[in-house]
Design a protein around this motif. Sequence first.
Motif, PDB file in Angstrom:
ATOM      1  N   ALA A   1       1.004  -1.225  -0.060  1.00  0.00           N
ATOM      2  CA  ALA A   1      -0.047   0.046  -0.076  1.00  0.00           C
ATOM      3  C   ALA A   1       0.991   1.385   0.110  1.00  0.00           C
ATOM      4  N   GLY A   2       0.373   2.326  -0.613  1.00  0.00           N
ATOM      5  CA  GLY A   2       1.271   3.782  -0.813  1.00  0.00           C
ATOM      6  C   GLY A   2       0.953   4.389  -2.058  1.00  0.00           C
ATOM      7  N   THR A   3       1.512   5.540  -2.059  1.00  0.00           N
ATOM      8  CA  THR A   3       1.486   6.373  -3.202  1.00  0.00           C
ATOM      9  C   THR A   3       2.651   5.987  -4.040  1.00  0.00           C
ATOM     10  N   TYR A   4       2.570   5.861  -5.309  1.00  0.00           N
ATOM     11  CA  TYR A   4       3.735   5.626  -6.235  1.00  0.00           C
ATOM     12  C   TYR A   4       3.836   6.669  -7.119  1.00  0.00           C
ATOM     13  N   LEU A   5       5.199   6.968  -7.654  1.00  0.00           N
ATOM     14  CA  LEU A   5       5.229   7.694  -8.900  1.00  0.00           C
ATOM     15  C   LEU A   5       5.886   6.584 -10.148  1.00  0.00           C
ATOM     16  N   CYS A   6       5.050   6.576 -11.166  1.00  0.00           N
ATOM     17  CA  CYS A   6       5.439   5.763 -12.357  1.00  0.00           C
ATOM     18  C   CYS A   6       6.089   6.638 -13.299  1.00  0.00           C
ATOM     19  N   GLN A   7       7.150   6.151 -13.760  1.00  0.00           N
ATOM     20  CA  GLN A   7       8.050   6.879 -14.787  1.00  0.00           C
ATOM     21  C   GLN A   7       8.471   5.934 -15.730  1.00  0.00           C
ATOM     22  N   ALA A   8       7.847   6.526 -16.986  1.00  0.00           N
ATOM     23  CA  ALA A   8       8.273   5.807 -18.315  1.00  0.00           C
ATOM     24  C   ALA A   8       9.598   6.726 -19.247  1.00  0.00           C
ATOM     25  N   ARG A   9      10.547   6.177 -19.458  1.00  0.00           N
ATOM     26  CA  ARG A   9      11.488   7.017 -20.077  1.00  0.00           C
ATOM     27  C   ARG A   9      12.234   5.966 -21.112  1.00  0.00           C
ATOM     28  N   SER A  10      12.588   6.973 -22.069  1.00  0.00           N
ATOM     29  CA  SER A  10      13.045   6.531 -23.377  1.00  0.00           C
ATOM     30  C   SER A  10      14.029   7.529 -24.011  1.00  0.00           C
ATOM     31  N   PRO A  11      14.828   7.305 -25.063  1.00  0.00           N
ATOM     32  CA  PRO A  11      15.612   8.431 -25.571  1.00  0.00           C
ATOM     33  C   PRO A  11      14.776   9.411 -26.038  1.00  0.00           C
ATOM     34  N   ARG A  12      13.532   9.259 -26.358  1.00  0.00           N
ATOM     35  CA  ARG A  12      12.860  10.487 -26.822  1.00  0.00           C
ATOM     36  C   ARG A  12      12.118  11.261 -25.747  1.00  0.00           C
ATOM     37  N   GLY A  13      12.306  10.830 -24.353  1.00  0.00           N
ATOM     38  CA  GLY A  13      11.771  11.707 -23.342  1.00  0.00           C
ATOM     39  C   GLY A  13      11.447  10.788 -22.290  1.00  0.00           C
ATOM     40  N   GLU A  14      10.408  11.340 -21.336  1.00  0.00           N
ATOM     41  CA  GLU A  14      10.020  10.663 -20.016  1.00  0.00           C
ATOM     42  C   GLU A  14       8.725  11.313 -19.678  1.00  0.00           C
ATOM     43  N   VAL A  15       7.753  10.414 -18.901  1.00  0.00           N
ATOM     44  CA  VAL A  15       6.604  11.046 -18.540  1.00  0.00           C
ATOM     45  C   VAL A  15       6.259  10.317 -17.269  1.00  0.00           C
ATOM     46  N   THR A  16       5.771  10.900 -16.013  1.00  0.00           N
ATOM     47  CA  THR A  16       5.553  10.371 -14.945  1.00  0.00           C
ATOM     48  C   THR A  16       3.970  10.463 -14.720  1.00  0.00           C
ATOM     49  N   ARG A  17       3.580   9.481 -13.809  1.00  0.00           N
ATOM     50  CA  ARG A  17       2.150   9.527 -13.434  1.00  0.00           C
ATOM     51  C   ARG A  17       2.230   8.967 -12.027  1.00  0.00           C
ATOM     52  N   GLU A  18       1.203   9.415 -11.181  1.00  0.00           N
ATOM     53  CA  GLU A  18       1.011   9.102  -9.807  1.00  0.00           C
ATOM     54  C   GLU A  18      -0.124   8.097  -9.661  1.00  0.00           C
ATOM     55  N   VAL A  19       0.231   7.103  -8.974  1.00  0.00           N
ATOM     56  CA  VAL A  19      -0.657   6.105  -8.897  1.00  0.00           C
ATOM     57  C   VAL A  19      -0.846   5.775  -7.243  1.00  0.00           C
ATOM     58  N   VAL A  20      -2.025   5.326  -6.882  1.00  0.00           N
ATOM     59  CA  VAL A  20      -2.111   4.985  -5.409  1.00  0.00           C
ATOM     60  C   VAL A  20      -2.716   3.299  -5.134  1.00  0.00           C
ATOM     61  N   VAL A  21      -2.062   2.872  -4.296  1.00  0.00           N
ATOM     62  CA  VAL A  21      -2.530   1.266  -4.069  1.00  0.00           C
ATOM     63  C   VAL A  21      -2.930   1.522  -2.730  1.00  0.00           C
ATOM     64  N   ASN A  22      -4.287   0.973  -2.487  1.00  0.00           N
ATOM     65  CA  ASN A  22      -4.932   0.658  -1.366  1.00  0.00           C
ATOM     66  C   ASN A  22      -5.317  -0.752  -0.937  1.00  0.00           C
ATOM     67  N   VAL A  23      -4.800  -1.340   0.245  1.00  0.00           N
ATOM     68  CA  VAL A  23      -4.968  -2.682   0.451  1.00  0.00           C
ATOM     69  C   VAL A  23      -5.876  -2.585   1.748  1.00  0.00           C
ATOM     70  N   ILE A  24      -7.281  -3.221   1.382  1.00  0.00           N
ATOM     71  CA  ILE A  24      -8.122  -3.376   2.727  1.00  0.00           C
ATOM     72  C   ILE A  24      -7.621  -4.801   3.241  1.00  0.00           C
ATOM     73  N   TYR A  25      -7.625  -4.924   4.969  1.00  0.00           N
ATOM     74  CA  TYR A  25      -7.241  -5.984   5.624  1.00  0.00           C
ATOM     75  C   TYR A  25      -8.169  -6.323   6.672  1.00  0.00           C
ATOM     76  N   HIS A  26      -8.077  -7.461   7.162  1.00  0.00           N
ATOM     77  CA  HIS A  26      -9.102  -7.838   8.096  1.00  0.00           C
ATOM     78  C   HIS A  26      -8.471  -7.479   9.686  1.00  0.00           C
ATOM     79  N   ARG A  27      -9.290  -6.829  10.366  1.00  0.00           N
ATOM     80  CA  ARG A  27      -8.749  -6.435  11.759  1.00  0.00           C
ATOM     81  C   ARG A  27      -9.275  -7.547  12.591  1.00  0.00           C
ATOM     82  N   ASN A  28      -8.932  -7.428  13.880  1.00  0.00           N
ATOM     83  CA  ASN A  28      -9.279  -8.479  14.865  1.00  0.00           C
ATOM     84  C   ASN A  28     -10.418  -8.089  15.565  1.00  0.00           C
TER      85      ASN A  28
END
Length: 312
Positions: A232-259
Motif C-alpha cells: 500500500a502507498g502512493t507511487y510515482l510511475c515513470q516511463a523513460r526512453s531516448p525520446r523523453g520521459e513521462v510520470t504518473r502518480e498512482v495509489v495502491v490501497n489494501v483493505i485488510y481484516h482487523r481482529n
Amino acid sequence: MALGTARPALPALLALIGALLPASEAQVRLELSGRNLHPTVTHENDSLLATAHDKANMEEEGTHQLSCVVTLGHQSRSWRENVTIYSFPAPNLTLSEPEVSEQTVVTVECEAQAGALVMLSGGVPARLPGPRAQLQLNASAEDNGRIFFCSALLEVAGQVLRKNQTRELRVLYGPRLDKRDCLGNWTWQEGSQQTLTCQAWGNPVPELKCHRKGDNALLPIGDLRPVTREVAGTYLCQARSPRGEVTREVVVNVIYHRNYILTTILVTVAFTIGAAGLAAYFYNRQRKIQKYKLQKAQEAAAMKLNTPATPP
C-alpha cells in the motif's frame, strides 16, 4: 523484367495426346511462332505427355501461335492455339521515409508499368488510366506500424492479372502513460490474487518503473500473488526512453481484516465500565440529594422546637 504467358501457360506447356499405339514410337514437335521448343516427352501406357520450358524475352511480348504436331508412322495430328507473352512486374511502392518522427509529412507512392492500374491502401485510386497513385499524411503515433498496400491490375488477353506490394511505416514518438493503460487508483483485498496493469507506450519502447514516495520501494508490475498490506502507498510511475520521459502518480490501497473479536470485547468492556460509572454517579448524586433534604428537614424541626410559644 518478369515475363509470362496467358493461356496456355508457358514455360510449362502441356500437350496430351491419347489413344496412341504404340505411344513410345510417336514423335512430338512443339513450336512457338516457328521456333522449336525442344519438348521433353514421357510415356504412360497408350498415351504420352510433352512438356516444353522456354524463356521468353521482352522482344517477344505480344500474341504468338503455338503448335503441337504428333507423328506416328505415316499419320500426323496437329493442334494450334494463340498465346500471349506479357511483362508484368510487381508495382513499386515507396515511402519518402520509412522511419520518421511524429508530425513529419510522409509521401506514399505506388507506381506500376504503363497500361496497368494501381490502387493504394485505403482505397485511394489513381486517376484513370494512370499507373500511379500517391498520398501524403502527417505521421502520428497511431501511424506507427501502419501497413501500406499497393495493388496493380493488368488486363492480358481478356484476363485480369493482379500483383501486390506492401511497405510498413515506423513512427518514432515519446513515452505515453495514459489513464486507460495505467489506472491512478487500485483498491484490493489483502490476500487476493490481482494483476497490476500499467502499460507505457512509445517507439522505441520506454522503460517503466514505479517507486513509492518516501521509501522509494519498487512496485512490481504484473501479478501480485497474494496482495499484502506492505504494498500500500502512493507511487510515482515513470516511463523513460531516448525520446523523453513521462510520470504518473498512482495509489495502491489494501483493505485488510482487523481482529474484530478483540475490538468487540474492548468496546463491550468500555461500554460496561462507562455504564457502571454513570450508574454510580447518579446513585451517589441521588444519595446526596436525599441526605441534603433530610438535613434541611431536621434543621427546620429543630428551629420549630426552639421557638417560644406566643402567650394567649
